[in-house]
Design an enzyme around this catalytic site. Structure first.
Site, PDB file in Angstrom:
ATOM      1  N   CYS A 164       4.825  -0.193 -17.384  1.00  0.00           N
ATOM      2  CA  CYS A 164       4.741   0.774 -18.479  1.00  0.00           C
ATOM      3  C   CYS A 164       6.065   1.465 -18.787  1.00  0.00           C
ATOM      4  CB  CYS A 164       3.652   1.797 -18.174  1.00  0.00           C
ATOM      5  SG  CYS A 164       2.026   1.025 -18.015  1.00  0.00           S
ATOM      6  N   HIS A 303       5.905  11.202 -19.620  1.00  0.00           N
ATOM      7  CA  HIS A 303       5.098   9.984 -19.510  1.00  0.00           C
ATOM      8  C   HIS A 303       3.623  10.363 -19.667  1.00  0.00           C
ATOM      9  CE1 HIS A 303       4.370   5.847 -18.517  1.00  0.00           C
ATOM     10  NE2 HIS A 303       3.686   6.135 -17.430  1.00  0.00           N
ATOM     11  N   GLU A 314       4.564  14.281 -12.053  1.00  0.00           N
ATOM     12  CA  GLU A 314       5.524  14.552 -13.121  1.00  0.00           C
ATOM     13  C   GLU A 314       5.656  16.038 -13.396  1.00  0.00           C
ATOM     14  OE1 GLU A 314       6.860  12.490 -17.314  1.00  0.00           O
ATOM     15  OE2 GLU A 314       4.748  12.372 -16.724  1.00  0.00           O
ATOM     16  N   LYS A 333       0.367  10.617 -25.430  1.00  0.00           N
ATOM     17  CA  LYS A 333      -0.773   9.783 -25.044  1.00  0.00           C
ATOM     18  C   LYS A 333      -2.120  10.452 -25.343  1.00  0.00           C
ATOM     19  CE  LYS A 333       1.625   6.953 -21.608  1.00  0.00           C
ATOM     20  NZ  LYS A 333       2.996   7.495 -21.693  1.00  0.00           N
ATOM     21  N   HIS A 338      -2.544   5.059 -23.920  1.00  0.00           N
ATOM     22  CA  HIS A 338      -1.443   4.468 -23.167  1.00  0.00           C
ATOM     23  C   HIS A 338      -1.196   3.067 -23.706  1.00  0.00           C
ATOM     24  CE1 HIS A 338       1.377   3.454 -20.235  1.00  0.00           C
ATOM     25  NE2 HIS A 338       0.832   3.992 -19.154  1.00  0.00           N
ATOM     26  N   PHE A 398       3.850   0.809 -12.948  1.00  0.00           N
ATOM     27  CA  PHE A 398       3.430   0.179 -11.693  1.00  0.00           C
ATOM     28  C   PHE A 398       4.630  -0.544 -11.063  1.00  0.00           C
ATOM     29  CE2 PHE A 398      -1.400  -0.584 -12.623  1.00  0.00           C
ATOM     30  CZ  PHE A 398      -1.602   0.777 -12.572  1.00  0.00           C
TER      31      PHE A 398
END
Length: 428
Positions: A164, A303, A314, A333, A338, A398
């Site tokens: 991502c 993110h 975060e 998002k 996402h 990931f």
């Protein structure tokens, strides 16, 4: 520590997102803070049946019949977003030297929809059921290759795959190519179309997807009730040039890319480091390259996935790094879901628009913070007008991949480390 480098001009952007095809509809949709998540008939029977799909996207009308059936949906998105970005930059591919143009495209899964379709046909019809076009449709590099064919680009054409963070990684890579003199124009971005049965089933098995009964409240970045992300799709591209080159051709500049950084967590295959070790290192690299300190940052486009682990890590990082002067924070998002490998590129483009318009969009879906997220200045409820000198866009994926991008207004003299740094000539 990275040395300060001359800024790069962002002269064009193109977007295809669940808020609509085009930079204008996407920006207006994000400003409106209306969630795009909705029940998805294609996911019927799966543990999670909602998604954020790109609306009103007619590949046949936009690309023609041949490309609409030969190419994967992710490549459709990439072509449309790239065309918009190039036009926005005032460039004409028939006039440029294709050997001095680079394309860097990030994707988490390539043409996974085409792969799943080929696998189904193999299962029902055997080898003869697999199309000769299956491999060109789903190989991860093929979207970048198709862009090169369409735009006549013969310079570096690359694909980045950092889950991502792929779209942000593409922009990072493009910046390095420009600084190294490997190209004069770079088209950098990301595209993914992972709303497929296998991808959704896999994420659902990992319990990464939200299971809220109301789709409008499912994507809730940094909210106490967050329970996972909503899968989306889309693409975004930025056109990057050395600032001196952009000035020479009198190109409109939306913002400046002044710092990039990337680092790995080396911690866990799918969970972020609890203290966001890799993301912290990436942010420090980007700030060092910009010649800036943490106190110079006015805004963070986070993110912000809406998962418990990501948002906690975060938020903690933002709280620690910017303790003296907290920046405003937002996550797109909540509106867009996402968008996987496209997310970093989409959010970078939105950060460019945020800096250009000096307006921070609100975070849709957020209502109440928890003990892990209550120390950040999260913009919610309505957009916030704000003076923005530097804005940071963060991406993670990931595998522990992390990328940070720092943007400044087009007319900015730059942070202290850049004010006396001469830009290169167009021939450098």
């Amino acid at each position: 520590m990275s040395a300060a480098r001359p800024p790069l001009a962002v002269t064009g952007i193109g977007l295809v997102t669940p808020a609509g095809p085009g930079a204008g509809p996407t920006w207006q949709g994000v400003l409106a803070a209306r969630a795009t998540a909705a029940p998805d008939p294609a996911l019927a029977g799966l543990p999670v049946g909602i998604s954020c799909r790109v609306p009103r996207f007619d590949a046949r009308a936009l690309l023609g019949g041949r490309q609409s059936w030969r190419l994967d949906r992710a490549t459709h998105f990439a072509l449309v977003a790239a065309r918009e970005a190039v036009a926005d930059a005032g460039l004409w591919p028939e006039d440029w030297d294709g050997a001095r143009v680079a394309i860097v495209l990030g994707s988490a899964a390539g043409g996974v929809g085409s792969y799943e379709q080929a696998a189904r046909r193999f299962g029902t019809r055997g080898p003869s059921g697999v199309s000769a076009l299956a491999l060109p449709a789903f190989l991860p590099n093929m979207a970048a290759g198709q862009l090169a064919i369409e735009l006549g680009v013969t310079g570096p054409v690359l694909h980045t795959a950092t889950a991502c963070a792929s779209g942000a990684g593409a922009i990072h890579t493009a910046a390095l190519l420009l600084h190294a003199g490997a190209c004069d124009i770079a088209l950098a971005g990301g595209a993914d179309a992972m709303i497929t049965p296998v991808c959704v089933a896999g994420f659902a098995r990992m319990r990464a997807l939200s299971r809220q009964p109301d789709p409008g409240c499912a994507s809730r970045p940094f909210d106490a009730g967050r329970d996972g992300f909503v899968i989306g799709e889309g693409a975004a591209f930025t056109v990057l040039e050395r600032q001196a080159d952009a000035l020479c051709r009198r190109a409109p500049t939306r913002a400046l890319l002044v710092g990039v950084g990337t680092a790995a967590d080396a911690y866990h295959p799918v969970a972020p480091h609890p203290r966001a070790r890799g993301l912290a290192a990436a942010v420090r690299q980007a700030l060092a390259e910009a010649g800036a300190a943490a106190d110079d940052v006015d805004h963070v486009n986070a993110h912000g996935t809406g998962t418990r682990l990501n948002d906690s890590a975060e938020a903690g990082l933002i709280d620690r790094l910017f303790a003296r002067r907290p920046p405003s924070v937002t996550s797109a998002k909540g509106v867009l879901g996402h968008t996987m490998g496209a997310a970093g590129a989409i959010e970078a483009a939105l950060t460019v628009l945020t800096v250009q318009h000096q307006t921070v969009p609100a975070t849709a879906g957020f209502a109440v913070p928890d003990q892990d997220t209550d120390r950040i200045d999260l913009v919610h409820g309505a957009p916030r007008r704000q003076r923005l000198r530097l804005a940071l866009s963060t991406s993670a994926g990931f595998g522990g991949h992390n990328t940070a991008l720092v943007f400044a207004p087009a007319d900015s003299p730059g942070p202290p480390g850049l004010r006396s740094t001469p830009g290169p000539s167009a021939a450098s």
